[in-house]
Design an enzyme around this catalytic site. Structure first.
Site, PDB file in Angstrom:
ATOM      1  CG  HIS A  14      -1.834   1.180   1.302  1.00  0.00           C
ATOM      2  ND1 HIS A  14      -3.176   1.046   1.553  1.00  0.00           N
ATOM      3  CD2 HIS A  14      -1.632   2.511   1.142  1.00  0.00           C
ATOM      4  CE1 HIS A  14      -3.753   2.233   1.548  1.00  0.00           C
ATOM      5  NE2 HIS A  14      -2.828   3.150   1.292  1.00  0.00           N
ATOM      6  CG  HIS A  16      -0.754   7.169  -0.927  1.00  0.00           C
ATOM      7  ND1 HIS A  16      -1.994   7.368  -1.502  1.00  0.00           N
ATOM      8  CD2 HIS A  16      -0.984   6.467   0.211  1.00  0.00           C
ATOM      9  CE1 HIS A  16      -2.931   6.826  -0.733  1.00  0.00           C
ATOM     10  NE2 HIS A  16      -2.331   6.269   0.305  1.00  0.00           N
ATOM     11  CE  LYS A 100      -7.879   2.413  -0.712  1.00  0.00           C
ATOM     12  NZ  LYS A 100      -6.756   2.355   0.195  1.00  0.00           N
ATOM     13  CG  HIS A 137      -9.791   4.444   3.540  1.00  0.00           C
ATOM     14  ND1 HIS A 137      -8.590   5.086   3.643  1.00  0.00           N
ATOM     15  CD2 HIS A 137     -10.555   4.907   4.567  1.00  0.00           C
ATOM     16  CE1 HIS A 137      -8.607   5.907   4.690  1.00  0.00           C
ATOM     17  NE2 HIS A 137      -9.793   5.825   5.261  1.00  0.00           N
ATOM     18  CG  HIS A 175      -4.783   2.134   5.910  1.00  0.00           C
ATOM     19  ND1 HIS A 175      -6.115   2.121   6.199  1.00  0.00           N
ATOM     20  CD2 HIS A 175      -4.677   2.834   4.760  1.00  0.00           C
ATOM     21  CE1 HIS A 175      -6.768   2.779   5.261  1.00  0.00           C
ATOM     22  NE2 HIS A 175      -5.924   3.226   4.381  1.00  0.00           N
ATOM     23  CG  ASP A 249      -1.557   4.809   4.011  1.00  0.00           C
ATOM     24  OD1 ASP A 249      -1.600   5.217   2.838  1.00  0.00           O
ATOM     25  OD2 ASP A 249      -2.383   5.151   4.877  1.00  0.00           O
TER      26      ASP A 249
HETATM   27  O1  DOR Z   1      -3.219   9.358   5.817  1.00  0.00           O
HETATM   28  C1  DOR Z   1      -3.614   9.078   4.695  1.00  0.00           C
HETATM   29  N1  DOR Z   1      -3.102   9.654   3.598  1.00  0.00           N
HETATM   30  N2  DOR Z   1      -4.590   8.193   4.579  1.00  0.00           N
HETATM   31  C2  DOR Z   1      -5.167   7.938   3.410  1.00  0.00           C
HETATM   32  O2  DOR Z   1      -6.063   7.145   3.380  1.00  0.00           O
HETATM   33  C3  DOR Z   1      -4.770   8.679   2.200  1.00  0.00           C
HETATM   34  C4  DOR Z   1      -3.414   9.168   2.301  1.00  0.00           C
HETATM   35  C5  DOR Z   1      -3.076  10.204   1.251  1.00  0.00           C
HETATM   36  O3  DOR Z   1      -3.353   9.973   0.084  1.00  0.00           O
HETATM   37  O4  DOR Z   1      -2.520  11.238   1.607  1.00  0.00           O
HETATM   38 ZN    ZN Z   2      -3.272   5.126   1.708  1.00  0.00          ZN
END
Ligand code: DOR
Ligand code: ZN
Length: 348
Positions: A14, A16, A100, A137, A175, A249
């Site tokens: 997971h 970003h 997702k 999520h 998460h 995450d």
């Molecule tokens: O803390 C987070 N940041 N939780 C999420 O679900 C998304 C992520 C983000 O994209 O910044």
């Molecule tokens: Zn995330």
């Protein structure tokens, strides 16, 4: 005391990576340690179709330094307009490894998420048929539900009914932050349910965010809960249960976007995650189980091979120093501070 550990190269289930200058600034921090990562699709606009995912994958690979190998495992952002045939095709081609689900409004860039689950029933049924996992999520978004209860309420009101409506659907609860989620996964007998756990949720509880001053760099979603929940996550991660695996995450936001009266949710852990995890697993007497958590359980659930390359971790006597922040073309991004010295170093 053990001072070296060799494990198959880990994956991040997971992650970003964002886009543009931020992507260029952060991708190498993951590729340095991880062979593959499940790439979150919450861009603006989101990665919705197979064509979007193919284009995003190309941008990720173009941003990767030439000396590095890294495989982005792409996901599609489920909307009420998602077409089952497009999803199935993107899966069959090998491009897409998961879909997702963001409940609309749950977190960063989730406006296009799902409000009415009847409108995604067909897509979910097709996913169950073809074995394509749904990454969830797991938070309700109702204003009348306390933010610390949103995960537990989601399980009862949304996730469990959804799994009953679509038998055979393979689900990753992303998460997880509560003992409730851990118990839900542990008591499942279907074989179709797993959960990712982040590095930071193994380390911080809500006091770290709020006691003695507000610390925006510890704010993420789902928000860290009270200590008993952190301990439940630690126990689950360190138990060797195959249904729990690493999804960092890691969610970079610039300091300018974090340090605001209404700052963004997200913690950037890509650079020091493996050092933090070795510390956590060692502290819990479970160093030998880090391999399952970071390198084996994820591939098993996703039905992918374990990486053949290896990672070596070494415990040194002096603390390992990581940069406090990473400079990107989009701005500075603060690296997660675990609040203790790290002694496990990645590398030869
Ligand atoms: O803390 C987070 N940041 N939780 C999420 O679900 C998304 C992520 C983000 O994209 O910044
Ligand atoms: Zn995330």
């Amino acid at each position: 005391m053990t001072d070296t550990l060799t494990i198959p190269r880990p994956d991040d289930w997971h992650l970003h990576l964002r886009d543009g200058d931020m992507l260029k600034g952060v991708v190498a921090h993951t590729a340095e340690h991880f062979a593959r990562a499940i790439i979150m699709p919450n861009l603006v606009p989101p990665v919705v179709t197979g064509a979007d995912a193919a284009a995003y994958r190309d941008r990720i690979l173009a941003a990767l330094p030439a000396s590095m190998t890294f495989e982005p495992l792409m996901t599609l952002y489920l909307t009420e307009a998602t077409e089952a045939d497009d999803v199935a095709q993107a899966h069959a081609s090998g491009l897409v490894k998961a879909v997702k689900l963001y409940p609309a409004g749950a977190t960063t860039n989730s406006q296009s998420g799902v409000s009415n689950f009847d409108n995604v029933q067909g897509v979910l049924e097709r996913m169950a048929e073809i074995g394509l996992p749904l990454c969830v999520h797991g938070e309700v978004t109702d204003a009348d539900i306390d933010i610390f209860d949103r995960e537990a309420v989601f399980i009862d009101r949304v996730l469990d009914p959804l799994r009953k409506r679509v038998p055979g659907l393979r689900v990753v609860m992303e998460h997880v932050t509560t003992a409730d989620a851990v118990a839900y996964v542990q008591t499942d007998t279907s074989g179709n349910l797993a959960a990712t756990i982040t590095t930071h949720h193994l380390i911080i509880n809500r006091n770290h965010i709020l006691a003695g001053g507000i610390r925006p760099h510890y704010y993420c979603l789902p928000v860290a809960k009270r200590e008993k929940h952190r301990l439940a996550l630690r126990a689950a991660a360190c138990a060797g249960d195959e249904r729990f695996f690493l999804g960092t995450d890691s969610a970079p936001h610039t300091d300018a976007a974090k340090l605001l009266p209404c700052g963004c949710a997200g913690i950037f852990t890509a650079p020091n995650t493996m050092s933090c995890l070795a510390h956590v697993f060692e502290e819990d007497g479970a160093l030998a189980r880090l391999e399952g958590f970071a390198s084996r359980n994820g591939p098993a659930f996703y039905r992918l091979p374990v990486n053949s390359e290896e990672m070596r971790l070494t415990r040194q006597s002096e603390p390992v120093r990581y940069p406090e922040l990473v400079e990107t073309g989009a701005g500075n991004v603060t690296v997660f501070d675990p609040g203790f010295d790290l002694f496990w170093r990645v590398g030869p």
